[in-house]
Scaffold this active site. Structure first.
Site, PDB file in Angstrom:
ATOM      1  N   LYS A 190     -33.885  68.741  36.181  1.00 48.23           N
ATOM      2  CA  LYS A 190     -33.094  69.242  37.570  1.00 48.23           C
ATOM      3  C   LYS A 190     -32.571  70.192  36.949  1.00 48.23           C
ATOM      4  O   LYS A 190     -32.634  70.821  35.999  1.00 48.23           O
ATOM      5  CB  LYS A 190     -31.702  67.996  37.438  1.00 48.23           C
ATOM      6  CG  LYS A 190     -32.911  66.579  38.073  1.00 48.23           C
ATOM      7  CD  LYS A 190     -33.213  66.889  39.755  1.00 48.23           C
ATOM      8  CE  LYS A 190     -33.953  65.334  39.451  1.00 48.23           C
ATOM      9  NZ  LYS A 190     -32.703  64.274  39.450  1.00 48.23           N
TER      10      LYS A 190
ATOM     11  N   SER B 249     -31.924  58.704  41.570  1.00 41.82           N
ATOM     12  CA  SER B 249     -32.597  57.959  40.145  1.00 41.82           C
ATOM     13  C   SER B 249     -31.867  58.051  39.233  1.00 41.82           C
ATOM     14  O   SER B 249     -31.676  59.382  38.788  1.00 41.82           O
ATOM     15  CB  SER B 249     -34.741  58.081  40.416  1.00 41.82           C
ATOM     16  OG  SER B 249     -34.507  59.478  40.032  1.00 41.82           O
TER      17      SER B 249
ATOM     18  N   LYS C 256     -26.373  68.924  44.995  1.00 35.95           N
ATOM     19  CA  LYS C 256     -25.246  67.512  44.890  1.00 35.95           C
ATOM     20  C   LYS C 256     -24.985  67.480  43.601  1.00 35.95           C
ATOM     21  O   LYS C 256     -24.282  67.062  43.065  1.00 35.95           O
ATOM     22  CB  LYS C 256     -26.535  66.319  44.808  1.00 35.95           C
ATOM     23  CG  LYS C 256     -27.795  67.198  44.025  1.00 35.95           C
ATOM     24  CD  LYS C 256     -28.131  65.655  43.443  1.00 35.95           C
ATOM     25  CE  LYS C 256     -29.177  66.321  42.223  1.00 35.95           C
ATOM     26  NZ  LYS C 256     -29.285  65.125  40.976  1.00 35.95           N
TER      27      LYS C 256
ATOM     28  N   ASP D   6     -29.710  62.055  47.762  1.00 34.52           N
ATOM     29  CA  ASP D   6     -29.303  62.497  45.500  1.00 34.52           C
ATOM     30  C   ASP D   6     -28.159  63.231  45.777  1.00 34.52           C
ATOM     31  O   ASP D   6     -27.460  62.343  44.765  1.00 34.52           O
ATOM     32  CB  ASP D   6     -30.633  63.725  45.631  1.00 34.52           C
ATOM     33  CG  ASP D   6     -30.436  63.331  43.894  1.00 34.52           C
ATOM     34  OD1 ASP D   6     -30.595  62.321  43.271  1.00 34.52           O
ATOM     35  OD2 ASP D   6     -31.430  64.844  43.190  1.00 34.52           O
TER      36      ASP D   6
ATOM     37  N   SER E 246     -23.819  59.209  36.647  1.00 36.86           N
ATOM     38  CA  SER E 246     -24.125  61.059  37.218  1.00 36.86           C
ATOM     39  C   SER E 246     -23.192  61.675  35.801  1.00 36.86           C
ATOM     40  O   SER E 246     -21.905  61.801  36.233  1.00 36.86           O
ATOM     41  CB  SER E 246     -23.767  60.786  38.095  1.00 36.86           C
ATOM     42  OG  SER E 246     -23.808  62.352  38.397  1.00 36.86           O
ATOM     43  N   ARG E 247     -23.635  62.397  34.864  1.00 35.82           N
ATOM     44  CA  ARG E 247     -22.620  63.282  34.046  1.00 35.82           C
ATOM     45  C   ARG E 247     -21.806  64.093  34.902  1.00 35.82           C
ATOM     46  O   ARG E 247     -21.596  64.790  34.720  1.00 35.82           O
ATOM     47  CB  ARG E 247     -24.423  63.640  33.208  1.00 35.82           C
ATOM     48  CG  ARG E 247     -24.759  62.963  32.424  1.00 35.82           C
ATOM     49  CD  ARG E 247     -26.075  63.657  31.246  1.00 35.82           C
ATOM     50  NE  ARG E 247     -26.429  65.081  31.888  1.00 35.82           N
ATOM     51  CZ  ARG E 247     -28.234  64.167  31.302  1.00 35.82           C
ATOM     52  NH1 ARG E 247     -28.137  63.343  31.144  1.00 35.82           N
ATOM     53  NH2 ARG E 247     -28.966  64.599  32.492  1.00 35.82           N
TER      54      ARG E 247
ATOM     55  N   GLU F   3     -25.518  70.204  34.776  1.00 38.33           N
ATOM     56  CA  GLU F   3     -26.761  70.851  35.498  1.00 38.33           C
ATOM     57  C   GLU F   3     -25.903  71.234  36.334  1.00 38.33           C
ATOM     58  O   GLU F   3     -26.100  72.575  36.942  1.00 38.33           O
ATOM     59  CB  GLU F   3     -27.700  69.682  35.375  1.00 38.33           C
ATOM     60  CG  GLU F   3     -28.737  69.010  34.530  1.00 38.33           C
ATOM     61  CD  GLU F   3     -29.987  69.878  33.670  1.00 38.33           C
ATOM     62  OE1 GLU F   3     -29.505  71.341  33.676  1.00 38.33           O
ATOM     63  OE2 GLU F   3     -30.102  70.058  33.366  1.00 38.33           O
TER      64      GLU F   3
END
Length: 335
Positions: free
Chosen positions: A109, A143, A196, A249, A259-260, A283
């Site tokens: 990503k 995911s 996102k 997403d 989620s990081r 990211e």
């Protein structure tokens, strides 16, 4: 497509491991995992990856190697599952070692390093003149590796303007718990994948400050408006934003501590200096920077993007950030 075709997975982290399991469970028997972490590779040989997953979770035993040449020898598919900051350098090495026709599949990503290009665009550009690369397909959508490993029902997309390539990847990965749809809008899918992560940082900040579901709904809906404005400008389709790679997403990434980017937002409120130490794996920070800078030429009204950029990169306070977002001129919702 033959289920004994060689599949080379580049990376040995959580998502790389999850993709290896998906491919194995889809009937593929010739899977090689390349990595640089000796412990991860040793674990994967004996059916686990203790750094990322509980040892109660039993994985298949995989072929592993630290030698990129061995991993790529006479391969048919390459699955890139590494952080975006490393992807170009690694891919350029891969291109030198290929000795067979391959389809490149990216599950990474973010943006291509040192550019405004999406990963799909960057990989396509760098491999354009390579005689062995027959195409690039991006696999993206809602995911988490932790849930894929547990065989939670998951649907994502195989994206490429060449639908035949996307369909090939769809068949390669799909199984009883993991389903791929195909779509051709690479631009829209990449906009969704980038935005996102940015909005997940914002929702993590709000969550840590004690704001609830009302606020989260505002962040997601107003963030989606900015995503649409940007997507329209760069040529993506609205239908893509309303699908798995957009809204799907966004819901996943902006609402979960798995989620990081969401976790980074929470940590930013608690300890900004510590949070910024994790910049290489978040990211959303690179995405925020790229969207903000590219919008300098577009001139779109993106208050979340601009205010979040000022908060993280220009050191305005959290209170100033809130004021910039909240105290805007009263107007129609869709102006």
């Amino acid at each position: 497509m033959n289920k004994t075709n060689k599949i080379s997975i580049i990376g040995s982290g959580a998502m790389a491991t999850a993709m290896a399991k998906v491919l194995y469970d889809s009937g593929n028997t010739n899977i090689f995992i390349y990595g640089i972490d000796e412990k991860e590779l040793e674990d994967l040989k004996i059916g686990k990856n203790a750094k990322y997953f509980s040892t109660d979770i039993k994985l298949p035993s995989f072929n592993t190697t630290k030698d990129l040449k061995i991993a790529l020898d006479k391969t048919d598919y390459i699955v890139l599952a590494i952080p975006s900051i490393f992807i170009q350098a690694t891919f350029l090495e891969i291109l030198k070692l290929l000795n067979s026709k391959v389809l490149v599949i990216s599950v990474s990503k973010g943006f291509y390093p040192n550019s405004f290009l999406s990963i799909h665009e960057g990989l396509s550009k760098d491999s354009k003149s390579n005689e062995f690369v027959r195409g690039v397909v991006t696999v993206t959508g809602p995911s988490f590796a932790e849930e894929i490993i547990k065989e939670q029902l998951t649907t994502i997309c195989a994206v490429d303007s060449n639908i035949k390539n996307a369909q090939e990847v769809q068949k390669l990965f799909s199984n009883k718990y993991f389903k791929l749809y195909v779509q051709s809008d690479v631009i829209g899918a990449e906009v969704g994948a980038s935005f996102k992560n940015v909005l997940a940082i914002f929702s993590g900040i709000a969550n840590q400050q004690g704001y609830g579901i009302n606020t989260l709904a505002s962040i997601l809906s107003r963030g989606l408006k900015e995503m649409k404005l940007y997507n329209d400008k760069v040529g993506g389709k609205l239908s893509t934003l309303l699908g798995l790679t957009g809204v799907g997403d966004l819901i996943l990434t902006a609402t979960s501590p798995l989620s990081r980017n969401f976790s980074f937002g929470k940590e930013f409120v608690i300890n900004k200096s510590k949070a910024l130490e994790t910049v290489k794996t978040v990211e959303g920070l690179k995405a925020l920077e790229n969207i903000y800078r590219s919008n300098k030429k577009y001139g779109l009204d993106l208050p979340i993007i601009s205010s979040l950029y000022e908060l993280i990169f220009e050191n305005i306070s959290l209170e100033e950030f809130k004021e910039k977002i909240w105290n805007r001129t009263l107007k129609s919702e869709f102006e």
